[in-house]
Design a protein around this motif. Structure first.
Motif, short mmCIF file in Angstrom:
data_model
loop_
_atom_site.label_atom_id
_atom_site.label_comp_id
_atom_site.label_asym_id
_atom_site.label_seq_id
_atom_site.Cartn_x
_atom_site.Cartn_y
_atom_site.Cartn_z
N VAL A 169 0.88 -1.70 -0.25
CA VAL A 169 0.28 0.34 0.15
C VAL A 169 1.13 1.52 -0.23
O VAL A 169 1.91 1.29 0.39
CB VAL A 169 -0.98 -0.01 0.84
CG1 VAL A 169 -1.31 1.14 1.52
CG2 VAL A 169 -1.16 -1.19 1.04
N ALA A 170 0.55 2.20 -0.83
CA ALA A 170 1.19 3.54 -0.81
C ALA A 170 0.32 4.09 -0.58
O ALA A 170 -0.93 5.07 -0.09
CB ALA A 170 0.94 4.17 -2.28
N ALA A 171 0.57 4.90 0.92
CA ALA A 171 0.00 5.80 2.15
C ALA A 171 0.83 7.13 2.29
O ALA A 171 2.26 6.97 2.53
CB ALA A 171 0.04 4.98 3.53
N GLY A 172 -0.32 7.61 2.89
CA GLY A 172 0.97 9.59 3.48
C GLY A 172 -0.68 10.60 2.67
O GLY A 172 -2.16 10.11 3.47
N GLY A 173 0.16 11.92 2.35
CA GLY A 173 -1.11 12.81 2.18
C GLY A 173 -0.63 13.47 2.26
O GLY A 173 0.22 14.52 1.27
N VAL A 174 -2.04 14.87 1.44
CA VAL A 174 -1.58 16.37 0.60
C VAL A 174 -1.97 17.13 1.22
O VAL A 174 -3.36 16.86 1.44
CB VAL A 174 -1.25 15.93 -0.64
CG1 VAL A 174 -2.75 15.54 -1.24
CG2 VAL A 174 -0.67 16.50 -1.69
N GLU A 175 -2.13 18.30 1.05
CA GLU A 175 -2.63 19.79 1.60
C GLU A 175 -2.01 20.78 0.61
O GLU A 175 -0.68 20.77 0.78
CB GLU A 175 -2.75 19.62 2.94
CG GLU A 175 -4.02 20.49 3.04
CD GLU A 175 -5.56 19.40 4.25
OE1 GLU A 175 -6.73 19.91 3.32
OE2 GLU A 175 -5.25 18.36 3.98
N GLY A 205 2.27 21.05 1.40
CA GLY A 205 2.97 19.85 0.87
C GLY A 205 2.36 18.23 1.20
O GLY A 205 1.31 18.06 1.06
N ALA A 206 3.27 17.43 0.26
CA ALA A 206 2.97 16.23 0.76
C ALA A 206 3.61 15.22 0.94
O ALA A 206 4.91 15.46 0.93
CB ALA A 206 2.78 15.29 -1.10
N ALA A 207 3.33 14.12 1.24
CA ALA A 207 4.33 12.77 1.62
C ALA A 207 3.83 11.63 1.48
O ALA A 207 2.47 11.56 1.18
CB ALA A 207 3.91 13.40 3.12
N LEU A 208 4.31 10.74 0.56
CA LEU A 208 4.25 9.38 0.82
C LEU A 208 6.12 7.77 1.18
O LEU A 208 6.38 7.93 0.86
CB LEU A 208 4.08 9.33 -0.96
CG LEU A 208 3.60 7.97 -1.57
CD1 LEU A 208 1.23 8.26 -1.61
CD2 LEU A 208 3.62 7.92 -2.80
N LEU A 209 4.09 7.25 1.52
CA LEU A 209 5.86 6.09 2.07
C LEU A 209 4.87 4.88 1.45
O LEU A 209 3.80 4.66 1.05
CB LEU A 209 5.04 5.53 4.03
CG LEU A 209 5.50 6.81 4.87
CD1 LEU A 209 4.00 8.15 5.02
CD2 LEU A 209 6.19 6.22 6.02
N LEU A 210 5.66 3.58 1.31
CA LEU A 210 4.83 2.62 0.77
C LEU A 210 5.45 1.63 1.39
O LEU A 210 6.37 1.26 2.72
CB LEU A 210 6.32 2.03 -0.68
CG LEU A 210 6.17 1.38 -1.75
CD1 LEU A 210 4.95 1.87 -1.85
CD2 LEU A 210 7.36 0.58 -2.22
N LEU A 211 4.16 0.95 1.96
CA LEU A 211 4.56 -0.10 2.95
C LEU A 211 4.11 -1.31 2.78
O LEU A 211 2.60 -1.51 1.87
CB LEU A 211 3.01 0.32 3.44
CG LEU A 211 3.02 1.76 4.72
CD1 LEU A 211 1.74 1.80 5.51
CD2 LEU A 211 4.59 2.27 5.63
N GLY A 212 4.86 -2.10 2.87
CA GLY A 212 4.26 -3.93 2.68
C GLY A 212 4.87 -5.33 3.43
O GLY A 212 5.41 -4.75 4.69
#
Length: 414
Positions: A126-132, A273-280
């Motif tokens: 899953v790619a998880a993160g956020g943006v605003e 800003g925005a950020a993204l993590l790759l979880l697995g």
């Protein structure tokens, strides 16, 4: 270390969830004059999704879901931005996407919910993160009842975040000088961290409106001093005079008159800003060939009185520690959203988290609070800092509006 209990033993037998990678944008001032105002939230996220593929050689078709925190899901940040960004980034029509909203804790909740999906076996990668983009979609743009309906506001005690901060400062007895000393510390740490390359691995450069590269968080003020902060007027006295102080008095009559101590200098700066993590899980590690950097051990979601509001992030930290059978002394790094200086001082005191462990590279007071992205930035930043110092455990936590809070506990594994 405490003896394991039934509650946290269950985290030892379920599927491991790993942080495979993390990246973020620089943060820009939430203003039409800010360095990221020319970019939409969609622009910010698609840039990160494409950068993730370029850096890791990820095959997007392997991703089971994209989960993004977005606090103001209206206008150009509406219509399921996660799905739109995934399509625009070229990840293919077969990769789903969903946005979540837990106010300021949206980004960290996206990470926690994604980890839960993987831990339960409902997803592998899953790619998880956020943006605003707060400069383009300002705070309160959704005009929800919590912000705009007088009857709802009176019933639930929906106070402005700054009023809640002043309430907490009043209850705890902090002085303005103490609040301002913390703010100076945050800016100083952030400036030093940038100079030392602490964010080099994570930050993906963007292109400014003038065509020049945007490489660094815009809001840091390395020259800020206690004297300069002392000259600032209280930020929320005017808001309190509109009926907010009276609402606090009605809900908490024993507190007495609010002391309006917070200024713009001791409040989080709004940012884009925005950020993204790759979880697995293990299967995702094998499929992608990416070496895990950390394990998500546990998470906790908490809620408190919406008038007090901002203590929920700390409560979530206390809950996740208990859930994992750890104590504060086991934690090498705390990344705690700087939702006003008073809450940071309370956290430091109650959890014995000194400057070397709590927000060691500064926080949202210095670098900016991009609502939906902040929590994801903090989880990723926590992992990066554990690697820099060779620590084992870290906790990221965020307090949000209406008395909500989320914490995520990570363990370095490589």
């Amino acid at each position: 270390m405490p003896v394991p209990t039934r509650d946290h033993l269950r985290f030892m037998v379920m599927t491991d969830v790993f942080v495979l990678d993390y990246l973020r944008t620089p943060r820009g001032k939430a203003s039409p004059k800010g360095m990221l105002h020319h970019l939409t939230a969609l622009d910010l996220m698609t840039t990160l999704q494409q950068a993730l593929v370029a850096r890791t050689s990820l095959t997007p078709a392997l991703v089971d879901d994209v989960v993004l925190g977005v606090a103001s899901q209206v206008g150009e940040q509406g219509a399921n931005l996660a799905r739109t960004a995934t399509l625009m980034a070229g990840w293919g029509a077969d990769v789903p996407g969903v946005t979540v909203n837990r106010f300021c804790a949206s980004g960290i909740d996206a990470v926690a919910l994604s980890a839960a999906k993987i831990r339960a076996g409902d997803a592998s990668l899953v790619a998880a993160g956020g943006v605003e983009s707060v400069s383009r979609v300002p705070i309160f743009s959704d005009t929800g009842a919590l912000w705009m309906d007088p009857e709802v506001i009176a019933e639930v005690g929906s106070v402005h975040m700054g009023i809640a901060a002043d309430l907490n400062a009043t209850v705890e007895g902090w002085s303005r000088a103490q609040l301002e000393a913390y703010a100076v510390e945050s800016h100083t740490k952030a400036d030093q961290a940038w100079r030392q390359g602490a964010f080099d691995r994570a930050v993906v450069p963007l292109t400014g409106a003038d065509g020049d590269p945007v490489l660094r968080d815009e809001l840091i003020r390395p020259g800020v001093t206690a004297d300069s902060l002392a000259a600032l007027p209280p930020a929320f006295a005017g808001v309190g005079a509109t009926g907010q102080d009276a609402l606090v008095a009605a809900k908490h009559p024993t507190v007495g008159p609010l002391r309006h101590l917070h200024t713009v200098g001791t409040s989080p700066q709004m940012a884009d800003g925005a950020a993204l993590l790759l979880l697995g899980d293990d299967a995702a590690v094998t499929a992608t060939g990416i070496t895990p950097r950390a394990r998500i051990v546990a998470s906790a979601t908490a809620a408190v009185d919406p008038v007090v509001m901002l203590t929920a992030g700390q409560l979530a930290v206390e809950q996740v520690l208990a859930r994992a059978g750890l104590t504060s002394s086991d934690i090498d790094v705390f990344e705690f959203a700087e939702a006003f200086a008073s809450l940071c001082l309370r956290f430091r005191r109650d959890l014995d988290a000194g400057p070397e462990r709590m927000n060691p590279n500064g926080g949202t007071m210095a670098m900016g609070h991009a609502f939906g992205a902040t929590g994801a930035i903090m989880v990723g930043g926590c992992v990066d800092e554990l690697h820099r110092r060779g620590g084992r455990y870290g906790i990221a936590a965020v307090s949000g509006a209406a008395g909500l809070g989320v914490a995520v506990l990570v363990e370095r594994v490589a």
